[in-house]
Design an enzyme around this catalytic site. Structure first.
Site, mmCIF file in Angstrom:
data_model
loop_
_atom_site.group_PDB
_atom_site.id
_atom_site.type_symbol
_atom_site.label_atom_id
_atom_site.label_comp_id
_atom_site.label_asym_id
_atom_site.label_seq_id
_atom_site.Cartn_x
_atom_site.Cartn_y
_atom_site.Cartn_z
ATOM 1 N N VAL B 73 -26.388 -53.113 -41.391
ATOM 2 C CA VAL B 73 -26.332 -54.956 -42.154
ATOM 3 C C VAL B 73 -25.289 -55.526 -42.659
ATOM 4 O O VAL B 73 -24.489 -56.074 -42.772
ATOM 5 C CB VAL B 73 -27.378 -54.825 -42.888
ATOM 6 C CG1 VAL B 73 -27.424 -55.707 -44.250
ATOM 7 C CG2 VAL B 73 -28.624 -54.700 -42.258
ATOM 8 N N GLY B 74 -24.677 -54.275 -43.099
ATOM 9 C CA GLY B 74 -22.741 -54.270 -43.871
ATOM 10 C C GLY B 74 -23.147 -55.422 -44.982
ATOM 11 O O GLY B 74 -22.479 -55.909 -45.612
ATOM 12 N N ASN B 101 -27.977 -51.236 -57.569
ATOM 13 C CA ASN B 101 -26.742 -50.806 -56.643
ATOM 14 C C ASN B 101 -25.034 -51.594 -56.056
ATOM 15 O O ASN B 101 -24.838 -52.680 -56.467
ATOM 16 C CB ASN B 101 -26.896 -50.958 -55.050
ATOM 17 C CG ASN B 101 -26.394 -49.332 -54.323
ATOM 18 O OD1 ASN B 101 -25.273 -50.342 -53.691
ATOM 19 N ND2 ASN B 101 -27.227 -48.711 -53.851
ATOM 20 N N CYS B 131 -21.820 -46.499 -47.815
ATOM 21 C CA CYS B 131 -22.035 -47.375 -47.093
ATOM 22 C C CYS B 131 -20.932 -47.291 -46.232
ATOM 23 O O CYS B 131 -19.929 -47.243 -45.599
ATOM 24 C CB CYS B 131 -21.310 -49.075 -47.428
ATOM 25 S SG CYS B 131 -22.626 -50.388 -46.033
ATOM 26 N N THR B 194 -26.960 -42.906 -44.800
ATOM 27 C CA THR B 194 -27.587 -42.349 -43.710
ATOM 28 C C THR B 194 -26.057 -42.067 -42.986
ATOM 29 O O THR B 194 -25.289 -42.059 -43.357
ATOM 30 C CB THR B 194 -27.223 -44.780 -43.407
ATOM 31 O OG1 THR B 194 -25.874 -44.674 -43.532
ATOM 32 C CG2 THR B 194 -28.806 -44.959 -43.236
ATOM 33 N N THR B 267 -36.237 -45.884 -45.858
ATOM 34 C CA THR B 267 -37.265 -46.408 -44.219
ATOM 35 C C THR B 267 -38.580 -46.472 -43.982
ATOM 36 O O THR B 267 -39.158 -47.433 -43.556
ATOM 37 C CB THR B 267 -36.709 -45.388 -42.838
ATOM 38 O OG1 THR B 267 -35.191 -45.162 -42.778
ATOM 39 C CG2 THR B 267 -37.249 -45.258 -41.491
#
Lengths: 262, 310
Positions: B73-74, B101, B131, B194, B267
């Site tokens: 997503v970035g 966040n 990220c 992740t 998820t």
């Protein structure tokens, strides 16, 4: 929109690679309108995590039954095609903002390419009181589906195949272009693969026809939370990523920018 | 089942249960009311915020892999000012712990955001040092213990809100990173973000994600995440929010046993917007079936003496 367990009423092959499934989904059938989709969890294989977004192909409000037509392209849709009558499907729906008909619309052109033909049947069923002209493009005669249904609600059906095995040989957008030179329409609604949509954008802009298109993108949650199914909406100077799942999947043709897409 | 005590405490805050919505998988919570009552959640970590609005990466941003999901997503988000003006208050009406966040390109940006959140109607700040989908900041900060220490320490000086530091698993020894966060003054650590991965379409010979690489989540990473939570819990004193592929109540139990005080569900929210209801019910069922009345009994309750045999 909610989560349901919907029983499969029938699931059978319609054409080469295409299957039709009818499910019992009263609540969805009651609320859904053309261009919306349902989000299906593939049963029986937990390794396939994501739901599959599939457009609504038709609805019988009386019986509460809902049709989808899907193309077998990968593991998920392959598994879907094997499911037997009576199995319960975990689905979300109806999702997304579908097509809408501005007041005063009398003549309606609808255009679908391949898999994109599926949602256009629901358009024709729901708005059959309008003067509908259907433009359907397929790869080959073996992949043509639901032609009779389109003939029922259309004044005329234009059909093309890439290989010329049925109807006009070539792109359905060329047929549309010819038709628009003879007779304009109040509105055009369309769904199909990206190259087709790109060609369509050019044609409707040249003829100055209001056009809504339904987009597709790899999707996650389907309810606007994960922002993965982005599309570019706006103009070249000012644009934003919008969510196909909740801002769309239907957008006005002139605001959809497909430069990076192929 | 009515007599179950599900509440946990971290950094002086009470959570009504250990289930927290993971950042980036649940938007800003608002809009989910059609599917679940936000008041049932232990907490919500909102979509990752940046100082300025960010458009994020071009699509496709998601790929399905066996028992997993890759995303890139970035950090698409409307920016921290938008959050403060439009989102924070409507979210406050729900009786759940609200976690902001934050993501910066520099240490100063993290500090600046923490300052802006000082008087905001939120309960905690989560420093995302992990990220994998942005060029600057994010994972680059989270892989170096010295940077983790210095940013955590700097941010602590700019806010009195309880601070969570979210760690990346893309490191050789996550325990050292966790220790650095603790030494920097983190009140809580959350792990794991992740794992860097990629998916290729053999037919087209192209990567599926436009960004080429992305972050892997889902049941595929659960054993890795459990191991990391367990390792970190052996070393640090501060509470841990564990995450990585939690899909069921039993998965929650496993993370608590490994040493987590609470968990984040990510998820699973992409699979079903109602997932956290089912996970919470699953946790209650486990406790009832195993005659556990207080969820805190499970935290760090892994039995290792006598090997794995009963």
């Amino acid at each position: 929109m909610s989560r349901y367990n919907a029983k499969i009423i029938e699931n059978y092959q319609l054409a080469e690679d295409f299957y039709k499934m009818t499910i019992d989904a009263k609540k969805i059938a009651q609320w859904a309108y053309p261009g919306q989709f349902i989000h299906i969890k593939i049963p029986g294989d937990n390794s396939l995590l994501l739901r599959r977004p599939i457009s609504i192909n038709g609805i019988d409000v009386k019986t509460g039954q809902l049709d989808i037509v899907y193309q077998v392209v990968g593991k998920g849709t392959k598994a879907l095609s094997k499911l037997k009558k009576g199995i319960g499907l975990d689905i979300l729906g109806p999702l997304g903002k579908g097509f809408h008909i501005p007041e005063g619309t009398k003549k309606l052109y609808i255009l679908g390419g391949g898999c994109g033909v599926a949602p256009m049947r629901f358009v024709g069923q729901r708005w059959r009181h309008l003067d509908i002209y259907s433009f359907l493009g397929f790869r080959s005669q073996s992949t043509v589906f639901q032609l009779n249904d389109f003939e029922c609600f259309s004044r005329k059906v234009f059909l093309s195949t890439d290989d010329g095995t049925m109807g006009y040989k070539g792109s359905i957008v060329s047929l549309l272009n010819e038709r628009l030179s003879i007779e304009k329409t109040d509105l055009l609604l369309a769904c199909g693969p990206i190259p087709m949509i790109k060609a369509l954008q050019k044609v409707v802009s040249e003829h100055d026809i209001p056009c809504q298109i339904s987009l597709e993108e790899r999707m996650g949650c389907g309810v606007g939370g994960c922002v993965v199914c982005s599309c570019v909406i706006g103009n070249r100077k000012q644009w934003d990523y919008k969510k196909v799942c909740t801002d769309g999947p239907v957008f006005w043709s002139q605001e959809v920018i497909l430069d990076g897409e192929s | 089942m009515e007599n179950l005590n599900l509440g946990v405490n971290m950094a002086g805050l009470s959570f009504k249960n250990p289930i927290i919505a993971a950042s980036g998988t649940f938007g800003f919570g608002l809009g989910y009311e059609d599917y679940l009552d936000l008041n049932i959640l232990g907490g919500i970590s909102v979509k990752g915020l940046t100082l300025e609005a960010r458009k994020g990466n071009p699509p496709p941003r998601i790929a399905e892999t066996p028992s997993g999901i890759l995303n890139s997503v970035g950090l698409e988000n409307p920016g921290i000012e938008y959050f403060l003006d439009r989102t924070a208050l409507p979210l406050r009406q729900f009786d759940t712990v609200i976690i902001a966040n934050i993501n910066g390109n520099t240490s100063d940006e993290y500090c600046h955001m923490a300052e802006k959140l000082q008087d905001a109607p939120i309960d905690m700040v989560e420093l995302n040092l992990s990220c994998p989908n942005v060029k600057e900041g994010g994972i680059a900060f989270g892989t170096d213990p010295k940077t983790v220490y210095s940013i955590t320490k700097a941010v602590k000086r700019h806010t009195s809100q309880p601070l969570i530091v979210k760690l990346t698993p893309n490191v050789t020894d996550i325990s050292q990173i966790a220790l650095a966060a603790q030494q920097g003054g983190a009140d809580v650590i959350s792990l794991v973000n992740t794992f860097l991965g990629m998916a290729i379409d053999a037919r087209t010979r192209r990567p599926i994600l436009n960004n080429i690489t992305g972050g892997l989540s889902g049941p595929a990473i659960k054993p890795l995440a459990l191991r990391m939570v367990w390792q970190v819990s052996q070393l640090v004193e501060i509470p841990i929010i564990g995450m990585g592929g939690i899909m069921t109540g039993e998965d929650v139990v496993e993370f608590l046993l490994a040493g987590a005080t609470a968990v984040s569900v990510g998820t699973a929210n992409l699979v079903s917007p109602t997932a956290m209801i089912d996970i919470l019910d699953g946790l209650k069922n486990y406790m009832t079936a195993n005659k556990i009345t207080n969820v805190n009994e499970l935290i760090g309750g892994l039995i290792t003496e006598g090997g794995n045999k009963l």
